[in-house]
Write a protein that holds these residues in place. Sequence first.
Motif, PDB file in Angstrom:
ATOM      1  N   LYS A  29       0.822  -1.211   0.000  1.00 25.41           N
ATOM      2  CA  LYS A  29       0.000   0.000   0.000  1.00 25.41           C
ATOM      3  C   LYS A  29       0.855   1.258   0.000  1.00 25.41           C
ATOM      4  CE  LYS A  29      -3.693  -2.277   2.532  1.00 25.41           C
ATOM      5  NZ  LYS A  29      -4.593  -2.218   3.669  1.00 25.41           N
ATOM      6  N   ALA A  30       0.291   2.293  -0.556  1.00 31.19           N
ATOM      7  CA  ALA A  30       0.877   3.622  -0.489  1.00 31.19           C
ATOM      8  C   ALA A  30      -0.265   4.581  -0.189  1.00 31.19           C
ATOM      9  CB  ALA A  30       1.555   3.992  -1.808  1.00 31.19           C
ATOM     10  N   ALA A  31       0.009   5.620   0.585  1.00 35.21           N
ATOM     11  CA  ALA A  31      -1.027   6.584   0.930  1.00 35.21           C
ATOM     12  C   ALA A  31      -0.441   7.984   0.927  1.00 35.21           C
ATOM     13  CB  ALA A  31      -1.613   6.263   2.310  1.00 35.21           C
ATOM     14  N   GLY A  32      -1.277   8.936   0.627  1.00 37.53           N
ATOM     15  CA  GLY A  32      -0.824  10.317   0.596  1.00 37.53           C
ATOM     16  C   GLY A  32      -1.910  11.268   1.048  1.00 37.53           C
ATOM     17  N   GLN A  33      -1.513  12.484   1.297  1.00 33.40           N
ATOM     18  CA  GLN A  33      -2.431  13.551   1.669  1.00 33.40           C
ATOM     19  C   GLN A  33      -2.267  14.692   0.681  1.00 33.40           C
ATOM     20  OE1 GLN A  33      -4.729  13.706   4.263  1.00 33.40           O
ATOM     21  NE2 GLN A  33      -4.266  11.532   4.447  1.00 33.40           N
ATOM     22  N   GLY A  35      -2.015  18.277  -0.741  1.00 33.12           N
ATOM     23  CA  GLY A  35      -1.523  19.509  -0.143  1.00 33.12           C
ATOM     24  C   GLY A  35      -2.638  20.520   0.021  1.00 33.12           C
ATOM     25  N   SER A  36      -2.617  21.240   1.142  1.00 32.65           N
ATOM     26  CA  SER A  36      -3.650  22.254   1.367  1.00 32.65           C
ATOM     27  C   SER A  36      -3.312  23.543   0.628  1.00 32.65           C
ATOM     28  CB  SER A  36      -3.816  22.524   2.872  1.00 32.65           C
ATOM     29  OG  SER A  36      -2.582  22.913   3.439  1.00 32.65           O
ATOM     30  N   GLU A  37      -2.039  23.712   0.312  1.00 28.21           N
ATOM     31  CA  GLU A  37      -1.610  24.873  -0.468  1.00 28.21           C
ATOM     32  C   GLU A  37      -0.797  24.364  -1.648  1.00 28.21           C
ATOM     33  OE1 GLU A  37       0.422  27.761   1.882  1.00 28.21           O
ATOM     34  OE2 GLU A  37      -1.009  27.596   3.528  1.00 28.21           O
ATOM     35  N   GLY A  38      -1.029  24.915  -2.788  1.00 26.55           N
ATOM     36  CA  GLY A  38      -0.288  24.477  -3.967  1.00 26.55           C
ATOM     37  C   GLY A  38      -0.821  23.153  -4.479  1.00 26.55           C
ATOM     38  N   ILE A  39      -0.227  22.688  -5.547  1.00 26.28           N
ATOM     39  CA  ILE A  39      -0.649  21.443  -6.185  1.00 26.28           C
ATOM     40  C   ILE A  39       0.378  20.387  -5.820  1.00 26.28           C
ATOM     41  CG2 ILE A  39      -1.195  20.318  -8.371  1.00 26.28           C
ATOM     42  CD1 ILE A  39      -1.929  23.095  -9.454  1.00 26.28           C
ATOM     43  N   THR A  40       0.168  19.770  -4.645  1.00 26.55           N
ATOM     44  CA  THR A  40       1.095  18.759  -4.151  1.00 26.55           C
ATOM     45  C   THR A  40       0.324  17.616  -3.499  1.00 26.55           C
ATOM     46  OG1 THR A  40       1.328  19.815  -1.983  1.00 26.55           O
ATOM     47  CG2 THR A  40       2.920  20.452  -3.693  1.00 26.55           C
ATOM     48  N   CYS A  41       1.032  16.539  -3.276  1.00 23.46           N
ATOM     49  CA  CYS A  41       0.508  15.388  -2.538  1.00 23.46           C
ATOM     50  C   CYS A  41       1.668  14.822  -1.743  1.00 23.46           C
ATOM     51  CB  CYS A  41      -0.061  14.342  -3.505  1.00 23.46           C
ATOM     52  SG  CYS A  41      -0.737  12.900  -2.647  1.00 23.46           S
ATOM     53  N   LYS A  42       1.501  14.718  -0.427  1.00 27.62           N
ATOM     54  CA  LYS A  42       2.543  14.159   0.435  1.00 27.62           C
ATOM     55  C   LYS A  42       2.288  12.672   0.579  1.00 27.62           C
ATOM     56  CE  LYS A  42       3.332  18.422   2.872  1.00 27.62           C
ATOM     57  NZ  LYS A  42       3.170  19.183   4.106  1.00 27.62           N
ATOM     58  N   VAL A  43       3.307  11.886   0.224  1.00 26.57           N
ATOM     59  CA  VAL A  43       3.186  10.430   0.229  1.00 26.57           C
ATOM     60  C   VAL A  43       4.115   9.855   1.288  1.00 26.57           C
ATOM     61  CG1 VAL A  43       3.471   8.338  -1.166  1.00 26.57           C
ATOM     62  CG2 VAL A  43       2.632  10.436  -2.231  1.00 26.57           C
ATOM     63  N   GLU A  44       3.563   8.961   2.110  1.00 26.23           N
ATOM     64  CA  GLU A  44       4.355   8.257   3.119  1.00 26.23           C
ATOM     65  C   GLU A  44       5.209   7.204   2.420  1.00 26.23           C
ATOM     66  OE1 GLU A  44       4.391   8.688   6.453  1.00 26.23           O
ATOM     67  OE2 GLU A  44       2.768  10.146   6.579  1.00 26.23           O
ATOM     68  N   THR A  45       6.488   7.150   2.769  1.00 27.44           N
ATOM     69  CA  THR A  45       7.365   6.096   2.263  1.00 27.44           C
ATOM     70  C   THR A  45       8.002   5.411   3.461  1.00 27.44           C
ATOM     71  OG1 THR A  45       9.451   7.318   2.165  1.00 27.44           O
ATOM     72  CG2 THR A  45       7.933   7.582   0.286  1.00 27.44           C
ATOM     73  N   GLY A  46       8.672   4.330   3.223  1.00 22.66           N
ATOM     74  CA  GLY A  46       9.377   3.649   4.293  1.00 22.66           C
ATOM     75  C   GLY A  46      10.515   4.478   4.861  1.00 22.66           C
ATOM     76  N   LYS A  47      10.916   5.502   4.162  1.00 23.11           N
ATOM     77  CA  LYS A  47      12.030   6.344   4.590  1.00 23.11           C
ATOM     78  C   LYS A  47      11.604   7.778   4.892  1.00 23.11           C
ATOM     79  CE  LYS A  47      15.099   3.183   4.298  1.00 23.11           C
ATOM     80  NZ  LYS A  47      15.675   2.650   5.513  1.00 23.11           N
ATOM     81  N   GLY A  48      10.313   8.022   5.026  1.00 23.86           N
ATOM     82  CA  GLY A  48       9.843   9.359   5.354  1.00 23.86           C
ATOM     83  C   GLY A  48       8.811   9.853   4.366  1.00 23.86           C
ATOM     84  N   LEU A  49       8.459  11.098   4.541  1.00 22.03           N
ATOM     85  CA  LEU A  49       7.431  11.746   3.735  1.00 22.03           C
ATOM     86  C   LEU A  49       8.061  12.349   2.479  1.00 22.03           C
ATOM     87  CD1 LEU A  49       4.400  12.207   4.307  1.00 22.03           C
ATOM     88  CD2 LEU A  49       5.002  14.442   5.176  1.00 22.03           C
ATOM     89  N   ILE A  50       7.422  12.129   1.336  1.00 24.17           N
ATOM     90  CA  ILE A  50       7.870  12.735   0.075  1.00 24.17           C
ATOM     91  C   ILE A  50       6.744  13.624  -0.421  1.00 24.17           C
ATOM     92  CG2 ILE A  50       8.486  12.299  -2.316  1.00 24.17           C
ATOM     93  CD1 ILE A  50      10.445  10.538  -1.336  1.00 24.17           C
ATOM     94  N   GLU A  51       7.067  14.840  -0.773  1.00 22.53           N
ATOM     95  CA  GLU A  51       6.073  15.743  -1.343  1.00 22.53           C
ATOM     96  C   GLU A  51       6.215  15.731  -2.858  1.00 22.53           C
ATOM     97  OE1 GLU A  51       4.124  19.984  -0.292  1.00 22.53           O
ATOM     98  OE2 GLU A  51       6.312  19.959  -0.384  1.00 22.53           O
TER      99      GLU A  51
END
Length: 172
Positions: A29-33, A35-51
């Motif tokens: 699985k992969a999940a993301g949130q 972005g509340s500002e700009g056109i982004t999506c923060k994705v959880e990885t095994g090594k941290g958050l990637i925007e």
Amino acid sequence: MQAEELRALQAPIKALYKEQPAAALLTLKAAGQLGSEGITCKVETGKGLIEAGLHPATGGDGLAACSGDMLLEALAACAGVTLRAVATALEIPIRQGAVSAEGDLDFRGTLGVSKEAPVGFKEIRLHFNLDTDATQEQLDSLMKLTKRYCVVFQTLQQSPVLACTVERSHRL
């Protein structure tokens, strides 16, 4: 790692999967949130958050990761690990090596500029540069097995069934 160590590490796993095939079926699985500002999506990885954000060719500022680049990075990582495992199992010595993945995109497709331009990669190339004394026959076998057992390579080549859903929620 030596071939014997790899075999010893994988032997009980392979035995389990032979005896209980259902144990080999996993859902990654992969999940993301968004972005509340700009056109982004923060994705959880095994090594941290990637925007992730837009590629500069589509209006991005280049500060966020591009999903297309991440796809190629996943391919390079998977193929590199798979090649190393296959080389170890076949006892093909590799002193050093590098792997690269590159793909051709026509950004007119994803921007809706041209209906004739495809959305997505038209071609992806995977390349290895290996410091080895392996014979050509060994290298051919190494490439054949790396392509066969690389999850990302096979997923791209076989094109899995995809599904996409949406639901409305008032608060997350």
